[in-house]
Design a protein around this motif. Sequence first.
Motif, PDB file in Angstrom:
ATOM      1  N   LEU A  98       1.071  -1.208  -0.017  1.00  0.00           N
ATOM      2  CA  LEU A  98       0.074   0.060   0.031  1.00  0.00           C
ATOM      3  C   LEU A  98       0.863   1.237   0.163  1.00  0.00           C
ATOM      4  CD1 LEU A  98      -3.005  -1.129   2.442  1.00  0.00           C
ATOM      5  CD2 LEU A  98      -2.956  -0.868  -0.090  1.00  0.00           C
ATOM      6  N   VAL A  99       1.918   1.186   0.661  1.00  0.00           N
ATOM      7  CA  VAL A  99       2.735   2.535   0.859  1.00  0.00           C
ATOM      8  C   VAL A  99       3.658   2.713  -0.413  1.00  0.00           C
ATOM      9  CG1 VAL A  99       4.932   3.542   1.906  1.00  0.00           C
ATOM     10  CG2 VAL A  99       3.118   2.387   3.384  1.00  0.00           C
ATOM     11  N   SER A 100       3.946   1.513  -1.098  1.00  0.00           N
ATOM     12  CA  SER A 100       4.605   1.843  -2.407  1.00  0.00           C
ATOM     13  C   SER A 100       3.702   2.077  -3.389  1.00  0.00           C
ATOM     14  CB  SER A 100       5.240   0.487  -3.010  1.00  0.00           C
ATOM     15  OG  SER A 100       4.432  -0.435  -3.079  1.00  0.00           O
ATOM     16  N   LEU A 101       2.439   1.762  -3.390  1.00  0.00           N
ATOM     17  CA  LEU A 101       1.670   2.134  -4.291  1.00  0.00           C
ATOM     18  C   LEU A 101       1.131   3.569  -4.106  1.00  0.00           C
ATOM     19  CD1 LEU A 101      -1.086  -0.778  -4.759  1.00  0.00           C
ATOM     20  CD2 LEU A 101       0.445   0.086  -6.334  1.00  0.00           C
ATOM     21  N   ALA A 102       1.085   4.248  -2.947  1.00  0.00           N
ATOM     22  CA  ALA A 102       0.754   5.456  -2.659  1.00  0.00           C
ATOM     23  C   ALA A 102       1.792   6.534  -3.320  1.00  0.00           C
ATOM     24  CB  ALA A 102       0.269   5.622  -0.994  1.00  0.00           C
ATOM     25  N   LEU A 103       3.152   5.905  -2.993  1.00  0.00           N
ATOM     26  CA  LEU A 103       4.331   6.671  -3.406  1.00  0.00           C
ATOM     27  C   LEU A 103       4.673   6.653  -4.879  1.00  0.00           C
ATOM     28  CD1 LEU A 103       6.665   5.721  -0.434  1.00  0.00           C
ATOM     29  CD2 LEU A 103       5.439   7.964  -0.829  1.00  0.00           C
ATOM     30  N   GLY A 104       4.209   5.441  -5.619  1.00  0.00           N
ATOM     31  CA  GLY A 104       4.511   5.195  -6.913  1.00  0.00           C
ATOM     32  C   GLY A 104       3.376   5.494  -7.908  1.00  0.00           C
ATOM     33  N   VAL A 105       2.211   5.737  -7.574  1.00  0.00           N
ATOM     34  CA  VAL A 105       1.295   6.064  -8.659  1.00  0.00           C
ATOM     35  C   VAL A 105       1.046   7.423  -8.768  1.00  0.00           C
ATOM     36  CG1 VAL A 105      -1.426   5.776  -9.118  1.00  0.00           C
ATOM     37  CG2 VAL A 105       0.011   3.846  -8.011  1.00  0.00           C
ATOM     38  N   PRO A 106       1.046   8.246  -9.897  1.00  0.00           N
ATOM     39  CA  PRO A 106       1.065   9.510 -10.179  1.00  0.00           C
ATOM     40  C   PRO A 106      -0.227  10.190  -9.651  1.00  0.00           C
ATOM     41  CG  PRO A 106       1.831   8.620 -12.089  1.00  0.00           C
ATOM     42  CD  PRO A 106       1.495   7.673 -11.099  1.00  0.00           C
ATOM     43  N   GLU A 107      -1.427   9.514  -9.913  1.00  0.00           N
ATOM     44  CA  GLU A 107      -2.451  10.014  -9.173  1.00  0.00           C
ATOM     45  C   GLU A 107      -2.584  10.098  -7.640  1.00  0.00           C
ATOM     46  OE1 GLU A 107      -2.279   7.709 -11.528  1.00  0.00           O
ATOM     47  OE2 GLU A 107      -2.961   8.792 -13.189  1.00  0.00           O
ATOM     48  N   SER A 108      -1.814   9.646  -6.929  1.00  0.00           N
ATOM     49  CA  SER A 108      -1.530   9.722  -5.561  1.00  0.00           C
ATOM     50  C   SER A 108      -1.305  11.183  -4.851  1.00  0.00           C
ATOM     51  CB  SER A 108      -0.582   8.611  -4.816  1.00  0.00           C
ATOM     52  OG  SER A 108      -0.542   8.803  -3.555  1.00  0.00           O
ATOM     53  N   PRO A 109      -1.896  11.639  -4.009  1.00  0.00           N
ATOM     54  CA  PRO A 109      -1.517  12.792  -3.557  1.00  0.00           C
ATOM     55  C   PRO A 109       0.108  12.990  -2.816  1.00  0.00           C
ATOM     56  CG  PRO A 109      -3.227  12.026  -2.087  1.00  0.00           C
ATOM     57  CD  PRO A 109      -3.050  10.871  -3.027  1.00  0.00           C
ATOM     58  N   ILE A 110       0.464  11.903  -2.561  1.00  0.00           N
ATOM     59  CA  ILE A 110       1.840  11.764  -1.964  1.00  0.00           C
ATOM     60  C   ILE A 110       2.713  11.131  -2.871  1.00  0.00           C
ATOM     61  CG2 ILE A 110       0.960  11.949   0.537  1.00  0.00           C
ATOM     62  CD1 ILE A 110       1.714   8.721   0.428  1.00  0.00           C
ATOM     63  N   PHE A 111       2.618  10.988  -3.986  1.00  0.00           N
ATOM     64  CA  PHE A 111       3.278  10.711  -5.188  1.00  0.00           C
ATOM     65  C   PHE A 111       4.983  11.255  -5.203  1.00  0.00           C
ATOM     66  CE2 PHE A 111       5.391  11.386  -9.311  1.00  0.00           C
ATOM     67  CZ  PHE A 111       5.527   9.921  -9.880  1.00  0.00           C
ATOM     68  N   VAL A 112       5.985  10.244  -5.268  1.00  0.00           N
ATOM     69  CA  VAL A 112       7.250  10.666  -5.118  1.00  0.00           C
ATOM     70  C   VAL A 112       7.908  10.278  -6.432  1.00  0.00           C
ATOM     71  CG1 VAL A 112       9.351  10.307  -4.089  1.00  0.00           C
ATOM     72  CG2 VAL A 112       7.476  10.493  -2.712  1.00  0.00           C
TER      73      VAL A 112
END
Length: 68
Positions: free
Chosen positions: A16-30
């Motif tokens: 879940l954390v890697s998806l949150a950080l890796g998906v461009p549409e995520s508000p916490i995209f890195v």
Amino acid sequence: MNTNLMVRMFAGIFILVSLALGVPESPIFVSKYFLWVTVFVGANLLQSSFTRFCPLEMMLKKAGVREA
């Protein structure tokens, strides 16, 4: 909590954390490269289902967590 439950919990959190950080549409995209963490965790879960070898489970046992 036993090793089996903790392995599942760690895998779920990492995915879940890697998806949150890796998906461009995520508000916490890195970076999109965080998706490789998802691939690694999935591949490790798959191989451990066949070989019954899980590095995290071994570390948890050494740390004193009871087995499933």
